[in-house]
Design a protein around this motif. Structure first.
Motif, PDB file in Angstrom:
ATOM      1  N   LYS B 113       0.954  -1.111   0.014  1.00 47.66           N
ATOM      2  CA  LYS B 113       0.144   0.026  -0.074  1.00 47.66           C
ATOM      3  C   LYS B 113       0.567   1.383   0.064  1.00 47.66           C
ATOM      4  CE  LYS B 113      -4.219  -1.493   2.108  1.00 47.66           C
ATOM      5  NZ  LYS B 113      -5.054  -1.513   3.499  1.00 47.66           N
ATOM      6  N   LEU B 114       2.108   1.041   0.037  1.00 45.24           N
ATOM      7  CA  LEU B 114       2.830   2.261   0.374  1.00 45.24           C
ATOM      8  C   LEU B 114       2.783   3.135  -0.811  1.00 45.24           C
ATOM      9  CD1 LEU B 114       5.045   2.324   2.590  1.00 45.24           C
ATOM     10  CD2 LEU B 114       6.774   2.156   1.114  1.00 45.24           C
ATOM     11  N   PRO B 115       2.844   2.783  -2.280  1.00 39.52           N
ATOM     12  CA  PRO B 115       2.719   3.692  -3.564  1.00 39.52           C
ATOM     13  C   PRO B 115       1.413   4.480  -3.307  1.00 39.52           C
ATOM     14  CG  PRO B 115       3.315   1.681  -4.119  1.00 39.52           C
ATOM     15  CD  PRO B 115       2.891   1.422  -2.585  1.00 39.52           C
ATOM     16  N   PHE B 116       0.275   3.996  -2.690  1.00 43.71           N
ATOM     17  CA  PHE B 116      -0.960   4.672  -2.505  1.00 43.71           C
ATOM     18  C   PHE B 116      -0.930   5.541  -1.494  1.00 43.71           C
ATOM     19  CE2 PHE B 116      -2.122   0.926  -4.627  1.00 43.71           C
ATOM     20  CZ  PHE B 116      -3.011   1.450  -5.690  1.00 43.71           C
ATOM     21  N   TYR B 117       0.064   5.367  -0.378  1.00 43.97           N
ATOM     22  CA  TYR B 117       0.037   6.329   0.914  1.00 43.97           C
ATOM     23  C   TYR B 117       0.988   7.664   0.146  1.00 43.97           C
ATOM     24  CZ  TYR B 117       0.905   8.104   5.304  1.00 43.97           C
ATOM     25  OH  TYR B 117       1.132   8.856   6.361  1.00 43.97           O
ATOM     26  N   TYR B 118       1.802   7.060  -0.483  1.00 45.66           N
ATOM     27  CA  TYR B 118       2.537   8.510  -0.914  1.00 45.66           C
ATOM     28  C   TYR B 118       1.933   9.356  -2.067  1.00 45.66           C
ATOM     29  CZ  TYR B 118       6.761   7.311   1.703  1.00 45.66           C
ATOM     30  OH  TYR B 118       7.494   7.263   2.648  1.00 45.66           O
ATOM     31  N   LEU B 119       1.040   8.726  -2.747  1.00 47.72           N
ATOM     32  CA  LEU B 119       0.307   9.132  -3.612  1.00 47.72           C
ATOM     33  C   LEU B 119      -0.648  10.177  -2.848  1.00 47.72           C
ATOM     34  CD1 LEU B 119      -1.934   7.351  -6.497  1.00 47.72           C
ATOM     35  CD2 LEU B 119      -3.008   9.271  -4.996  1.00 47.72           C
ATOM     36  N   LEU B 120      -1.685   9.768  -1.839  1.00 48.50           N
ATOM     37  CA  LEU B 120      -2.441  10.413  -0.972  1.00 48.50           C
ATOM     38  C   LEU B 120      -1.578  11.583  -0.428  1.00 48.50           C
ATOM     39  CD1 LEU B 120      -4.459   7.778   0.731  1.00 48.50           C
ATOM     40  CD2 LEU B 120      -5.222   9.456  -0.919  1.00 48.50           C
ATOM     41  N   VAL B 121      -0.517  11.561   0.154  1.00 48.06           N
ATOM     42  CA  VAL B 121       0.175  12.544   0.724  1.00 48.06           C
ATOM     43  C   VAL B 121       0.443  13.673  -0.128  1.00 48.06           C
ATOM     44  CG1 VAL B 121       2.374  12.992   1.968  1.00 48.06           C
ATOM     45  CG2 VAL B 121       1.420  11.075   2.634  1.00 48.06           C
ATOM     46  N   ASN B 122       0.974  13.356  -1.598  1.00 46.87           N
ATOM     47  CA  ASN B 122       1.334  14.353  -2.493  1.00 46.87           C
ATOM     48  C   ASN B 122      -0.058  15.209  -2.873  1.00 46.87           C
ATOM     49  OD1 ASN B 122       3.919  14.174  -2.494  1.00 46.87           O
ATOM     50  ND2 ASN B 122       3.948  13.792  -4.778  1.00 46.87           N
ATOM     51  N   VAL B 123      -1.153  14.397  -3.071  1.00 48.04           N
ATOM     52  CA  VAL B 123      -2.335  14.967  -3.514  1.00 48.04           C
ATOM     53  C   VAL B 123      -2.816  15.735  -2.406  1.00 48.04           C
ATOM     54  CG1 VAL B 123      -4.786  14.698  -3.605  1.00 48.04           C
ATOM     55  CG2 VAL B 123      -3.083  13.166  -5.010  1.00 48.04           C
ATOM     56  N   LEU B 124      -2.548  15.396  -1.105  1.00 45.65           N
ATOM     57  CA  LEU B 124      -3.027  16.161   0.093  1.00 45.65           C
ATOM     58  C   LEU B 124      -2.304  17.528   0.171  1.00 45.65           C
ATOM     59  CD1 LEU B 124      -4.550  16.396   2.820  1.00 45.65           C
ATOM     60  CD2 LEU B 124      -2.744  14.980   3.806  1.00 45.65           C
ATOM     61  N   ILE B 125      -0.858  17.324   0.102  1.00 42.13           N
ATOM     62  CA  ILE B 125      -0.091  18.684   0.123  1.00 42.13           C
ATOM     63  C   ILE B 125      -0.440  19.672  -0.882  1.00 42.13           C
ATOM     64  CG2 ILE B 125       2.229  19.722   0.448  1.00 42.13           C
ATOM     65  CD1 ILE B 125       1.371  18.006   2.726  1.00 42.13           C
ATOM     66  N   GLY B 126      -0.610  18.890  -2.064  1.00 39.56           N
ATOM     67  CA  GLY B 126      -1.102  19.947  -3.417  1.00 39.56           C
ATOM     68  C   GLY B 126      -2.326  20.508  -3.126  1.00 39.56           C
ATOM     69  N   ALA B 127      -3.377  19.694  -2.510  1.00 38.33           N
ATOM     70  CA  ALA B 127      -4.574  20.491  -2.348  1.00 38.33           C
ATOM     71  C   ALA B 127      -4.484  21.558  -1.317  1.00 38.33           C
ATOM     72  CB  ALA B 127      -5.576  19.225  -2.039  1.00 38.33           C
ATOM     73  N   LEU B 128      -3.720  21.120  -0.173  1.00 37.95           N
ATOM     74  CA  LEU B 128      -3.745  22.263   0.715  1.00 37.95           C
ATOM     75  C   LEU B 128      -2.833  23.372   0.307  1.00 37.95           C
ATOM     76  CD1 LEU B 128      -2.671  20.260   3.977  1.00 37.95           C
ATOM     77  CD2 LEU B 128      -4.554  21.539   3.565  1.00 37.95           C
ATOM     78  N   LEU B 129      -1.870  23.462  -0.545  1.00 32.48           N
ATOM     79  CA  LEU B 129      -1.506  24.672  -0.934  1.00 32.48           C
ATOM     80  C   LEU B 129      -2.383  25.245  -1.859  1.00 32.48           C
ATOM     81  CD1 LEU B 129       2.255  23.209  -1.760  1.00 32.48           C
ATOM     82  CD2 LEU B 129       1.579  25.025   0.000  1.00 32.48           C
ATOM     83  N   GLY B 130      -3.170  24.396  -2.642  1.00 36.15           N
ATOM     84  CA  GLY B 130      -4.146  24.934  -3.562  1.00 36.15           C
ATOM     85  C   GLY B 130      -4.989  26.131  -2.733  1.00 36.15           C
ATOM     86  N   ILE B 131      -5.395  25.620  -1.512  1.00 33.11           N
ATOM     87  CA  ILE B 131      -6.537  26.098  -0.729  1.00 33.11           C
ATOM     88  C   ILE B 131      -5.510  27.524  -0.221  1.00 33.11           C
ATOM     89  CG2 ILE B 131      -7.411  26.485   1.733  1.00 33.11           C
ATOM     90  CD1 ILE B 131      -7.692  23.271   1.423  1.00 33.11           C
TER      91      ILE B 131
END
Lengths: 120, 493, 139
Positions: B113-131
């Motif tokens: 599940k590790l790739p999916f975890y890092y996928l989620l983290v990247n999406v999360l930080i990207g979305a936060l910076l978008g906010i």
């Protein structure tokens, strides 16, 4: 009071919002909670699109001739709500998936029973 | 210089790098490569955000249009010193947390599940910076939803009973929050006809006399909607479960960054879209002040009652978010600037606390506070770092916790509410009550003497290096408090 | 569900569903519809196939790896295309863009057609994954 009847779209949307809100908060069953969430979202979509509707104008799709900006309703709220619907769909799917997982682990989807069962 | 002129497009470039690289990860079979991509992209984002920050400090804030349409039709980014600084904070803290995760994550979640975890983290930080960067409210809403889904994902990835329960609770409550937030947007859109914050600010000045109630309703909806997501006091019930059951890397991300993203969105809506003068007249700021003060005290009281160490730190987040809302509620420029400074201080400190506690739990396998008596002998460096974080939380001079408490006290006196200083003091004492026992029992407990081997459970220094960097960041944030607070009060104008 | 009738009917129906889905995707920039709606229709055709022919046979035709690669590839390509458009627009740099074409033609609308196709692929795979996860608990 009269204003409520004139703006019947908005009134209906707010009532629907209240129904969804109450369903989301008061029901114990997780599926009902998710249904309540969807009702709430739909109410917001209705409210938003009612804001963009102008009586007597067409949907903003150009057929044959372009009638100019005065011929169509405001397309922005509709476009925004399209995004909103996609978001609502994905959240519903995620919540349902979690509910299924929860049912596998706890054997019930009643929230009060789940809260009684303390973890390991 | 060409590179500095290019700096205007860097915020968008950061988002693109993070969001596009996220979807390379499931395609890669080798987990080492996945970790490399994740850390590499985050580092690139961090460097770019620093260059943006330098540009903004030199040339002042700027507007960057996205795509080929100008403002009222297209979306735009508004980067003031405040946004640039928050971007630096988010990327660097996320980078350090990811660095820590390289060594510890595989022990908590299955490796497939590790790739999916890092996928989620990247999406999360990207979305936060978008906010943080976006100047368009609806765009912010979409990013809020993305970050909510991603943060639920990084809670649930552990696949234990409590995780699923906590994530579902979090998801349902944040859906409630985003529903209210969207309704707030609908009300604001219906009276201003714009979604762009700069244009809303222009329109709302005329609309406030025609539709005062609508503005009040929409502000209340925004406050409650974002308050649920950022754990404002009576709406915090999801937070302890979600933050304590998640893997410690996720807890650090959630507690130090995700909560802050929503707080910053609230600050942007209140003070940029609606404006200081308008918001000051509404009763909403008093509500935020009261709820913030209640959170400061009740969060700490709840934290004292907890037995598991991660729950203690999670409740401490409720108290610290209370400080931020307290600063917003003071309705003075200094108050909001200090609230933003507290975002900074709390982000670095809480990341450090969660990571050190994660290291302790990982090596000992225990969760209760009483099991950590005498751990100072086995893991001196880890507990030392924890002590630094605890001192900052309690408010020892130089450290960021003290600076923000001191300035909040000053701001509340200058706002004519000196009684609030008492609340800050009580909250600090309560903070000390639950942080110091861990430290004191850890270093000086009787259990130190019998059968404990010095440094026996210490993780290698290489693995603790990111946490040490975070501790340096804590000291640094404490030392540069003056210019930071000035920068924030500049950015709010 | 290995019924003869279902298999025969599905053999006739699935191509029509898919052609309609592809039509909705390709004409998304000219008429109502687009990537999301068309992708859902295409995804439904895959779900239909899965229900009639079962897990094993569907996995042979649409293996998980392939679907995942298609979805991630579509998302990456979407990001790159849209990112290029955003960056060139935001910098006011007049780099070459996709031509706009004549309105009403299928090859028109600049980025809309390729982006619709990419969204269609993503939604197809997502809808299929969602269904299989709910239905059987695995993909």
């Amino acid at each position: 009071m009269e204003r409520l009847f004139i703006n019947y779209f908005e009134t209906g949307a707010i009532i629907l919002f209240g129904v969804g809100f109450a369903t989301l908060l008061l029901h114990n069953n997780l599926i009902k909670k998710i249904i309540g969430m969807n009702i709430m979202d739909t109410a917001i979509f209705l409210f938003f699109i009612a804001k963009g509707y102008i009586p007597g104008r067409e949907a903003p799709i150009i057929q044959d001739v372009h009638k100019g900006a005065a011929g169509y309703i405001n397309p922005v709220p509709s476009a925004l709500m399209l995004t909103g619907i996609v978001v609502a769909v994905s959240i519903t799917a995620f919540a349902l998936a979690l509910t299924i997982k929860l049912h596998e682990k706890y054997g019930t989807i009643e929230l009060d029973q789940i809260m009684e069962m303390r973890g390991d | 210089m060409i590179s500095l002129a290019m700096a205007k497009s860097f915020p968008l470039l950061i988002l693109l790098i993070l969001l596009i690289s996220a979807f390379i990860m499931p395609l890669v079979k080798n987990n080492r490569v996945v970790k490399g991509i994740s850390l590499g992209t985050m580092m690139m984002a961090a460097v770019l955000s620093v260059i943006t920050m330098i540009y903004v400090v030199k040339n002042g804030s700027f507007v960057y249009r996205i795509g080929h349409w100008d403002a009222p039709w297209g979306i735009e980014f508004y980067i003031s010193p405040m946004e640039a600084a928050i971007g630096v904070l988010f990327t660097w803290v996320a980078g350090l947390i990811l660095w820590y995760s390289l060594y510890s994550l595989e022990k908590e979640i299955p490796s497939e599940k590790l790739p999916f975890y890092y996928l989620l983290v990247n999406v999360l930080i990207g979305a936060l910076l978008g906010i943080v960067y976006s100047n368009d409210i609806f765009n912010c809403f979409v990013f809020v939803e993305i970050s909510t889904l991603a943060s639920c994902g990084i809670v649930v990835i552990k696949d234990k009973k409590e995780n699923i329960k906590a994530a579902l609770k979090y998801l349902i409550l944040s859906c409630l929050g985003s529903g209210l937030f969207l309704m707030g947007i609908a009300f604001l859109y219906s009276i201003t006809g714009n979604l762009n914050m700069t244009f809303i600010y222009k329109e709302v000045a005329a609309a406030q006399y025609v539709y005062p109630n609508v503005i009040l309703i929409s502000v209340v909806l925004f406050t409650i909607g974002l308050g649920v997501k950022s754990a404002m006091f009576p709406l915090h019930t999801w937070l302890p479960d979600a933050h304590s059951s998640a893997p410690s890397v996720s807890s650090a991300l959630l507690s130090s960054l995700v909560l802050k993203g929503f707080v910053i969105l609230l600050i942007k809506i209140l003070f940029r879209a609606l404006g200081f003068t308008l918001v000051k007249e509404l009763p909403i700021l008093d509500l935020i002040l009261i709820l913030g003060s209640l959170g400061m005290i009740m969060g700490s009281v709840f934290a004292i009652l907890q037995k598991e160490i991660k729950r203690v730190i999670a409740y401490s987040s409720v108290a610290q978010v209370g400080y931020i809302f307290f600063g917003i509620g003071l309705a003075s420029e200094l108050g909001v600037a200090v609230a933003l400074y507290h975002v900074f201080g709390h982000a670095v400190t809480k990341a450090m606390l969660f990571l050190t506690v994660g290291a302790m739990i990982e090596t000992t396998g225990k969760k209760k506070i009483e099991d950590f008596k005498g751990i100072g002998k086995e893991m001196p460096i880890t507990l030392g770092l924890f002590t630094l974080g605890a001192l900052s939380m309690v408010g020892i001079p130089i450290l960021p916790g003290f600076v923000s408490k001191w300035n909040l006290a000053l701001a509340s006196i200058s706002a004519g509410k000196p009684i609030l200083v008492a609340i800050i003091l009580i909250s600090s004492i309560l903070n000390a009550l639950y942080y110091f026992p861990v430290v004191i029992h850890g270093f000086f407990g009787e259990e130190n003497l019998k059968d404990r081997v010095y440094k026996s459970k210490q993780k290698p220094v290489k693995e603790m290096l990111p946490v040490i960097c975070l501790s340096v960041a804590v000291l640094f944030v404490g030392l540069i408090s003056e210019p930071l607070i000035q920068l924030f009060s500049l950015g709010l104008k | 569900m290995n019924h003869m009738i279902l298999q025969v009917v599905s053999k006739i129906m699935i191509p029509f569903i898919q052609v309609f889905g592809i039509y909705v995707v390709l004409f998304g920039h000219l008429s109502p519809g687009g990537g999301f709606a068309g992708g859902t229709i295409l995804g439904v055709s895959l779900i239909f196939y899965r229900m009639v022919y079962g897990k094993a046979e569907t996995r042979l035709k649409f293996p998980f790896e392939l679907m995942m690669k298609m979805m991630c590839g579509a998302l990456i390509l979407y990001g790159v295309l849209k990112g290029y458009s955003f960056l060139t627009g935001g910098n006011h740099s007049y780099l070459p863009q996709l031509p706009l074409g004549t309105p009403g033609n299928i090859l028109s609308g600049g980025y809309l057609l390729p982006l619709n196709v990419l969204v269609g692929i993503t939604v197809t795979v997502t809808i299929y994954f969602l269904f299989t996860l709910f239905y059987e608990g695995e993909i």
